[in-house]
Write a protein that holds these residues in place. Sequence first.
Motif, PDB file in Angstrom:
ATOM      1  N   GLY A  91       0.795  -1.221   0.000  1.00  0.00           N
ATOM      2  CA  GLY A  91       0.000   0.000   0.000  1.00  0.00           C
ATOM      3  C   GLY A  91       0.828   1.273   0.000  1.00  0.00           C
ATOM      4  N   LEU A  92       2.139   1.168   0.262  1.00  0.00           N
ATOM      5  CA  LEU A  92       2.976   2.368   0.193  1.00  0.00           C
ATOM      6  C   LEU A  92       3.138   2.808  -1.255  1.00  0.00           C
ATOM      7  CD1 LEU A  92       5.838   1.529   2.725  1.00  0.00           C
ATOM      8  CD2 LEU A  92       3.849   2.990   3.082  1.00  0.00           C
ATOM      9  N   ASP A  93       3.177   4.118  -1.471  1.00  0.00           N
ATOM     10  CA  ASP A  93       3.294   4.655  -2.829  1.00  0.00           C
ATOM     11  C   ASP A  93       4.633   4.330  -3.488  1.00  0.00           C
ATOM     12  OD1 ASP A  93       0.781   5.758  -2.615  1.00  0.00           O
ATOM     13  OD2 ASP A  93       1.520   7.731  -2.007  1.00  0.00           O
ATOM     14  N   THR A  94       5.671   4.158  -2.698  1.00  0.00           N
ATOM     15  CA  THR A  94       7.012   3.987  -3.251  1.00  0.00           C
ATOM     16  C   THR A  94       7.459   2.533  -3.340  1.00  0.00           C
ATOM     17  OG1 THR A  94       7.925   4.296  -1.044  1.00  0.00           O
ATOM     18  CG2 THR A  94       7.779   6.249  -2.454  1.00  0.00           C
ATOM     19  N   VAL A  95       6.569   1.600  -2.991  1.00  0.00           N
ATOM     20  CA  VAL A  95       6.930   0.184  -2.973  1.00  0.00           C
ATOM     21  C   VAL A  95       5.858  -0.613  -3.702  1.00  0.00           C
ATOM     22  CG1 VAL A  95       7.361  -1.820  -1.498  1.00  0.00           C
ATOM     23  CG2 VAL A  95       8.095   0.446  -0.747  1.00  0.00           C
ATOM     24  N   VAL A 119      -0.141 -11.828  -7.345  1.00  0.00           N
ATOM     25  CA  VAL A 119      -1.221 -11.050  -6.743  1.00  0.00           C
ATOM     26  C   VAL A 119      -0.619  -9.865  -5.991  1.00  0.00           C
ATOM     27  CG1 VAL A 119      -2.818 -12.994  -6.591  1.00  0.00           C
ATOM     28  CG2 VAL A 119      -1.292 -12.511  -4.677  1.00  0.00           C
ATOM     29  N   GLN A 120      -1.412  -8.804  -5.860  1.00  0.00           N
ATOM     30  CA  GLN A 120      -0.987  -7.595  -5.173  1.00  0.00           C
ATOM     31  C   GLN A 120      -2.056  -7.186  -4.165  1.00  0.00           C
ATOM     32  OE1 GLN A 120      -1.274  -7.504  -8.736  1.00  0.00           O
ATOM     33  NE2 GLN A 120       0.828  -8.174  -9.004  1.00  0.00           N
ATOM     34  N   GLY A 121      -1.766  -6.138  -3.441  1.00  0.00           N
ATOM     35  CA  GLY A 121      -2.744  -5.540  -2.532  1.00  0.00           C
ATOM     36  C   GLY A 121      -3.291  -6.510  -1.507  1.00  0.00           C
TER      37      GLY A 121
END
Length: 95
Positions: free
Chosen positions: A13-17, A76-78
Amino acid sequence: MAAQLDRLAGLIGLDTVEISVLPLGAQLRRAPGHGFWIYDRRRVIVETINTEMWLDDEENVVLYERAWDLMVEAAVQGPQARRLIGRARASLELD
């Protein structure tokens, strides 16, 4: 390993990762037979059973970027990634 899994779950959930998890049962169109790392789209380091290769020609970098893309398609993500990491973490507590 538990602390590593906790850290990974915390990064989702971090914008940079970007965290993607490749489930054990994922269907890959093509699976690499060895580990590799892509650095800044300029170099690929490939580890085989008996050697390490540093590849920096465009043709090889593109080849390994495509291999990476195929794995990401099956990953998968998130929230799904968080659940898989959570299951792996919980399984450590069963031992």
